[in-house]
Scaffold this active site. Structure first.
Site, PDB file in Angstrom:
ATOM      1  N   ARG A  51       0.802  -1.223   0.000  1.00 20.54           N
ATOM      2  CA  ARG A  51       0.000   0.000   0.000  1.00 20.54           C
ATOM      3  C   ARG A  51       0.839   1.279   0.000  1.00 20.54           C
ATOM      4  O   ARG A  51       0.401   2.290  -0.540  1.00 20.54           O
ATOM      5  CB  ARG A  51      -0.902  -0.007   1.237  1.00 20.54           C
ATOM      6  CG  ARG A  51      -2.296  -0.443   0.883  1.00 20.54           C
ATOM      7  CD  ARG A  51      -3.258  -0.144   1.962  1.00 20.54           C
ATOM      8  NE  ARG A  51      -2.737  -0.560   3.260  1.00 20.54           N
ATOM      9  CZ  ARG A  51      -3.504  -0.844   4.300  1.00 20.54           C
ATOM     10  NH1 ARG A  51      -4.808  -0.755   4.181  1.00 20.54           N
ATOM     11  NH2 ARG A  51      -2.999  -1.200   5.452  1.00 20.54           N
ATOM     12  N   LYS A 147       0.523 -18.477   6.673  1.00 18.99           N
ATOM     13  CA  LYS A 147      -0.366 -18.793   7.781  1.00 18.99           C
ATOM     14  C   LYS A 147      -0.854 -17.482   8.404  1.00 18.99           C
ATOM     15  O   LYS A 147      -0.166 -16.489   8.245  1.00 18.99           O
ATOM     16  CB  LYS A 147       0.349 -19.663   8.800  1.00 18.99           C
ATOM     17  CG  LYS A 147       1.157 -18.901   9.863  1.00 18.99           C
ATOM     18  CD  LYS A 147       1.525 -19.773  11.031  1.00 18.99           C
ATOM     19  CE  LYS A 147       1.896 -18.933  12.209  1.00 18.99           C
ATOM     20  NZ  LYS A 147       2.439 -19.618  13.344  1.00 18.99           N
ATOM     21  N   HIS A 177       6.603 -22.778   7.564  1.00 14.22           N
ATOM     22  CA  HIS A 177       8.062 -22.673   7.460  1.00 14.22           C
ATOM     23  C   HIS A 177       8.780 -23.780   8.239  1.00 14.22           C
ATOM     24  O   HIS A 177       9.954 -24.033   8.005  1.00 14.22           O
ATOM     25  CB  HIS A 177       8.554 -21.274   7.844  1.00 14.22           C
ATOM     26  CG  HIS A 177       8.420 -20.955   9.283  1.00 14.22           C
ATOM     27  ND1 HIS A 177       7.281 -20.421   9.810  1.00 14.22           N
ATOM     28  CD2 HIS A 177       9.279 -21.095  10.306  1.00 14.22           C
ATOM     29  CE1 HIS A 177       7.451 -20.253  11.106  1.00 14.22           C
ATOM     30  NE2 HIS A 177       8.649 -20.646  11.427  1.00 14.22           N
ATOM     31  N   LYS A 181      12.701 -26.407   7.381  1.00 19.28           N
ATOM     32  CA  LYS A 181      13.900 -26.518   8.216  1.00 19.28           C
ATOM     33  C   LYS A 181      14.721 -27.732   7.806  1.00 19.28           C
ATOM     34  O   LYS A 181      14.190 -28.793   7.514  1.00 19.28           O
ATOM     35  CB  LYS A 181      13.500 -26.638   9.687  1.00 19.28           C
ATOM     36  CG  LYS A 181      12.998 -25.321  10.261  1.00 19.28           C
ATOM     37  CD  LYS A 181      12.686 -25.468  11.726  1.00 19.28           C
ATOM     38  CE  LYS A 181      12.069 -24.214  12.294  1.00 19.28           C
ATOM     39  NZ  LYS A 181      12.991 -23.089  12.367  1.00 19.28           N
ATOM     40  N   GLU A 215       9.120 -21.691  23.339  1.00 19.46           N
ATOM     41  CA  GLU A 215       9.637 -20.358  23.015  1.00 19.46           C
ATOM     42  C   GLU A 215       9.917 -19.609  24.311  1.00 19.46           C
ATOM     43  O   GLU A 215       9.233 -19.839  25.316  1.00 19.46           O
ATOM     44  CB  GLU A 215       8.601 -19.569  22.212  1.00 19.46           C
ATOM     45  CG  GLU A 215       8.245 -20.166  20.873  1.00 19.46           C
ATOM     46  CD  GLU A 215       7.175 -19.356  20.173  1.00 19.46           C
ATOM     47  OE1 GLU A 215       7.510 -18.610  19.251  1.00 19.46           O
ATOM     48  OE2 GLU A 215       6.000 -19.451  20.566  1.00 19.46           O
ATOM     49  N   ASP A 234      -2.379 -21.288  16.727  1.00 20.15           N
ATOM     50  CA  ASP A 234      -1.173 -20.650  16.202  1.00 20.15           C
ATOM     51  C   ASP A 234      -0.044 -21.648  15.945  1.00 20.15           C
ATOM     52  O   ASP A 234       0.763 -21.444  15.048  1.00 20.15           O
ATOM     53  CB  ASP A 234      -0.705 -19.575  17.201  1.00 20.15           C
ATOM     54  CG  ASP A 234       0.355 -18.662  16.611  1.00 20.15           C
ATOM     55  OD1 ASP A 234       0.140 -18.170  15.485  1.00 20.15           O
ATOM     56  OD2 ASP A 234       1.403 -18.445  17.251  1.00 20.15           O
ATOM     57  N   HIS A 239       2.215 -26.225  12.784  1.00 18.30           N
ATOM     58  CA  HIS A 239       3.599 -26.680  12.928  1.00 18.30           C
ATOM     59  C   HIS A 239       3.711 -28.048  13.613  1.00 18.30           C
ATOM     60  O   HIS A 239       4.364 -28.960  13.111  1.00 18.30           O
ATOM     61  CB  HIS A 239       4.422 -25.672  13.726  1.00 18.30           C
ATOM     62  CG  HIS A 239       4.396 -24.283  13.168  1.00 18.30           C
ATOM     63  ND1 HIS A 239       4.497 -24.023  11.815  1.00 18.30           N
ATOM     64  CD2 HIS A 239       4.271 -23.080  13.755  1.00 18.30           C
ATOM     65  CE1 HIS A 239       4.441 -22.722  11.624  1.00 18.30           C
ATOM     66  NE2 HIS A 239       4.292 -22.129  12.785  1.00 18.30           N
ATOM     67  N   LYS A 330       4.726 -20.287  25.171  1.00 19.79           N
ATOM     68  CA  LYS A 330       5.550 -19.078  25.156  1.00 19.79           C
ATOM     69  C   LYS A 330       6.071 -18.814  26.561  1.00 19.79           C
ATOM     70  O   LYS A 330       5.529 -19.311  27.539  1.00 19.79           O
ATOM     71  CB  LYS A 330       4.695 -17.898  24.704  1.00 19.79           C
ATOM     72  CG  LYS A 330       4.295 -18.003  23.249  1.00 19.79           C
ATOM     73  CD  LYS A 330       3.723 -16.714  22.728  1.00 19.79           C
ATOM     74  CE  LYS A 330       3.453 -16.792  21.253  1.00 19.79           C
ATOM     75  NZ  LYS A 330       4.682 -16.861  20.433  1.00 19.79           N
TER      76      LYS A 330
HETATM   77  P1  NAD Z   1       2.371  -6.372   8.218  1.00 17.23           P
HETATM   78  O1  NAD Z   1       1.161  -5.748   8.824  1.00 17.23           O
HETATM   79  O2  NAD Z   1       3.702  -6.010   8.764  1.00 17.23           O
HETATM   80  O3  NAD Z   1       2.400  -6.029   6.655  1.00 17.23           O
HETATM   81  C1  NAD Z   1       1.256  -6.083   5.864  1.00 17.23           C
HETATM   82  C2  NAD Z   1       1.605  -5.721   4.429  1.00 17.23           C
HETATM   83  O4  NAD Z   1       0.416  -5.836   3.662  1.00 17.23           O
HETATM   84  C3  NAD Z   1       2.129  -4.310   4.210  1.00 17.23           C
HETATM   85  O5  NAD Z   1       3.136  -4.357   3.223  1.00 17.23           O
HETATM   86  C4  NAD Z   1       0.918  -3.572   3.666  1.00 17.23           C
HETATM   87  O6  NAD Z   1       1.249  -2.490   2.800  1.00 17.23           O
HETATM   88  C5  NAD Z   1       0.237  -4.667   2.878  1.00 17.23           C
HETATM   89  N1  NAD Z   1      -1.203  -4.413   2.731  1.00 17.23           N
HETATM   90  C6  NAD Z   1      -2.129  -4.301   3.710  1.00 17.23           C
HETATM   91  N2  NAD Z   1      -3.345  -4.037   3.163  1.00 17.23           N
HETATM   92  C7  NAD Z   1      -3.170  -3.969   1.814  1.00 17.23           C
HETATM   93  C8  NAD Z   1      -4.036  -3.715   0.709  1.00 17.23           C
HETATM   94  N3  NAD Z   1      -5.330  -3.458   0.870  1.00 17.23           N
HETATM   95  N4  NAD Z   1      -3.501  -3.734  -0.513  1.00 17.23           N
HETATM   96  C9  NAD Z   1      -2.184  -4.007  -0.707  1.00 17.23           C
HETATM   97  N5  NAD Z   1      -1.320  -4.252   0.299  1.00 17.23           N
HETATM   98  C10 NAD Z   1      -1.808  -4.222   1.542  1.00 17.23           C
HETATM   99  O7  NAD Z   1       2.116  -7.947   8.256  1.00 17.23           O
HETATM  100  P2  NAD Z   1       3.220  -9.127   8.298  1.00 17.23           P
HETATM  101  O8  NAD Z   1       3.659  -9.326   9.705  1.00 17.23           O
HETATM  102  O9  NAD Z   1       4.255  -8.883   7.254  1.00 17.23           O
HETATM  103  O10 NAD Z   1       2.340 -10.406   7.936  1.00 17.23           O
HETATM  104  C11 NAD Z   1       1.836 -10.677   6.643  1.00 17.23           C
HETATM  105  C12 NAD Z   1       1.139 -12.035   6.680  1.00 17.23           C
HETATM  106  O11 NAD Z   1       2.078 -13.052   7.028  1.00 17.23           O
HETATM  107  C13 NAD Z   1       0.027 -12.127   7.725  1.00 17.23           C
HETATM  108  O12 NAD Z   1      -0.988 -12.962   7.236  1.00 17.23           O
HETATM  109  C14 NAD Z   1       0.716 -12.796   8.900  1.00 17.23           C
HETATM  110  O13 NAD Z   1      -0.189 -13.513   9.717  1.00 17.23           O
HETATM  111  C15 NAD Z   1       1.644 -13.754   8.171  1.00 17.23           C
HETATM  112  N6  NAD Z   1       2.813 -14.145   8.951  1.00 17.23           N
HETATM  113  C16 NAD Z   1       3.658 -13.221   9.462  1.00 17.23           C
HETATM  114  C17 NAD Z   1       4.773 -13.618  10.171  1.00 17.23           C
HETATM  115  C18 NAD Z   1       5.755 -12.615  10.698  1.00 17.23           C
HETATM  116  O14 NAD Z   1       6.771 -13.065  11.252  1.00 17.23           O
HETATM  117  N7  NAD Z   1       5.532 -11.321  10.567  1.00 17.23           N
HETATM  118  C19 NAD Z   1       5.031 -14.977  10.378  1.00 17.23           C
HETATM  119  C20 NAD Z   1       4.152 -15.914   9.832  1.00 17.23           C
HETATM  120  C21 NAD Z   1       3.055 -15.483   9.119  1.00 17.23           C
END
Ligand code: NAD
Length: 482
Positions: A51, A147, A177, A181, A215, A234, A239, A330
């Protein structure tokens, strides 16, 4: 021994959510490591789509900072500069029209096209539809989804339907993920590449199996999300379930995606219902090291579990009678993920030393990946036949030397598999649904009973009730140790 690197085909990898936490912490540093290893071909491109309103130069600066912040070693400046030249950026709105035409112009038709949905699942349907509407995909394009894949069976089915409306199952890569591993793959190599273990891999010889994912961190900034999820959704549904499947499955006829996934699915379908007294839920309390779970999630009456332990049975020919004990939590004593196969005692000991000796195979996923086999030997020295148990340590670093230990992070390995078109380490839609079909009644059960999680101390091994659960079976948990 240096691992071989085979470059993948040229690709365009579009990362929706390319400015998000996951992209900055895992996906982009991982791609940079693959670039440095020589696996990313010259014609490969990574297109961030999110975005934030910025141009490609702005995005490259964001990614540069992320790689410097989240790489274990200081990145080489020249390599980083070259990697950044492979990056493009398009501001996009998953729910609107912004950016889609620009993206369609950018994405090439003559390379592998992969679209990583690194956004919340509420955007999956919109992204799938718009990709199709703007002609960005063909039969060979791939999508990667993160996920959580649903929060129950209904929502998982609905996500599967949303994706299936535009993509074949062969194009959908559901990431867990843990499957990327190194040790998890080694688990399959140990089981199916050696004569030694498979004949003993059943209820006749195995007393029980423990799977622990501990964790030290709390819920941190994810409090709001986690309070609606809990450890069962979660961690266990995905996992721990995947680890259980790899430990328990029958040997697939070939190491091929559907052969492996068919066998995993059969395990999930053979899981017994879990009795209420075989479930222990916990929640961490405040300590000098940190806040209580309830304070972190901002709900003083939260009944969400930050810890869960289960005794699970598998009703099939191989495993009937051998319990699987799963636990994850956790704010525990140490960060440690481990699978332990505890073999039965000997039928008869000729030594008559009265001791209890068992072989224990322990597969460590993190930290210090490796495999240890506990064997019984004679205690060295004079003075008769006294037996002791010692570990045969197959720590990969010792056996293969530092260069032989593949430091590839799970994410980068899985992304390269997407480009290669290899789905073996990804969850199939029916697997995910079967896992939810087993998980849902457990969660519904404790909600209906109004169970309150047991408090446990931070930096402990979890609630005492989990210890009791094993004690009733005359067994003990492995120590949670780093
Ligand atoms: P975040 O909130 O940090 O990032 C979200 C991203 O989505 C941003 O780049 C934002 O610009 C984009 N976005 C949001 N709404 C949008 C829209 N309408 N149009 C286009 N882009 C849009 O989230 P994150 O932590 O990076 O997580 C992303 C996904 O991965 C989630 O489903 C989360 O559950 C999953 N996930 C994250 C992690 C982690 O370690 N952060 C681990 C496992 C899974």
């Amino acid at each position: 021994m240096v691992s071989r690197v085979i470059p993948v085909q040229p690709f365009d990898l579009v990362i929706f959510g390319g400015t998000g936490d996951l992209a900055r912490r895992k996906i982009l540093p991982g791609l940079f490591r693959r670039f440095c290893a020589g696996q990313m071909p010259e014609k490969a491109r990574v297109i961030g789509a999110a975005r934030a309103d910025m141009d490609t130069a702005g995005y490259r600066a964001v990614v540069r900072d992320a790689i410097i912040e989240f790489s274990d070693e200081t990145p080489d400046d020249a390599s980083l500069g070259k990697f950044l030249e492979h990056l493009e950026y398009v501001p996009i709105d998953a729910r609107g029209e912004t950016g889609w035409r620009e993206l369609a112009k950018l994405v090439r038709a003559d390379v592998v096209r992969a679209f990583y949905f690194s956004v919340g699942p509420s955007l999956f349907a919109d992204l799938a539809e718009r990709l199709n509407q703007h002609g960005l995909t063909d039969e060979d394009s791939r999508i990667v989804v993160e996920k959580p894949f649903g929060r129950d069976l209904d929502s998982a089915k609905s996500l599967n339907r949303d994706l299936a409306a535009f993509f074949h199952e062969k194009q959908i890569y559901r990431i867990d993920h843990y499957l990327g591993k190194e040790t998890v793959q080694n688990l399959m190599a140990v089981r199916f590449g050696n004569m030694l273990f498979e004949p003993l891999w059943n209820s006749q010889y195995v007393d029980h199996i423990q799977i622990t994912v501990a964790e030290t961190v709390g819920v941190g900034g994810r409090g709001e999300y986690y309070d609606k999820s809990g450890a069962m959704r979660d961690m266990v549904q995905n996992h721990l379930m995947q680890l259980l499947c790899l430990i328990a499955m029958e040997p697939p006829s070939k190491f091929e995606p559907d052969a492996v996934r068919d066998e995993k699915l059969k395990v999930i379908r053979a899981l017994d219902e879990v009795e209420p007294h075989h479930i222990v839920r916990g929640q961490y309390e405040a300590s000098e090291k940190g806040k209580a779970f309830r304070d972190e999630v901002g709900d003083s009456r939260s009944r969400t579990e930050s810890y869960v332990a289960l005794k699970v049975g598998i009703s099939n020919w191989r495993w009937a009678g051998t319990p699987f004990y799963l636990r994850t939590g956790k704010r525990l004593k140490a960060r440690s993920s481990e699978i332990t196969v505890v073999f039965k005692e000997l039928n008869h000991s000729i030594f008559g030393d009265g001791g209890e000796h068992r072989n224990v195979l322990s597969i460590r996923l993190q930290p210090n990946e490796g495999i240890t086999l506990g064997v019984t030997i004679k205690e060295p020295g004079l003075g008769g036949m006294r037996l002791i148990d010692v570990p045969l340590d197959m720590s990969f670093a010792d056996a293969l030397g530092d260069e032989g230990v593949d430091q590839t992070d799970a994410y980068e390995r899985l992304i390269m598999d997407v480009i290669r078109g290899n789905q073996t380490l990804f969850m199939r839609g029916d697997e995910v649904e079967a896992a939810w079909a087993w998980t849902d009644p457990i969660i519904r059960g404790w909600e209906a009973r109004g169970d309150v999680p047991k408090p446990y101390e931070c930096a402990s091994e979890g609630p005492g009730d989990a210890v009791q659960m094993l004690a009733r079976d005359r067994r003990v948990w492995r120590k949670v140790s780093p």
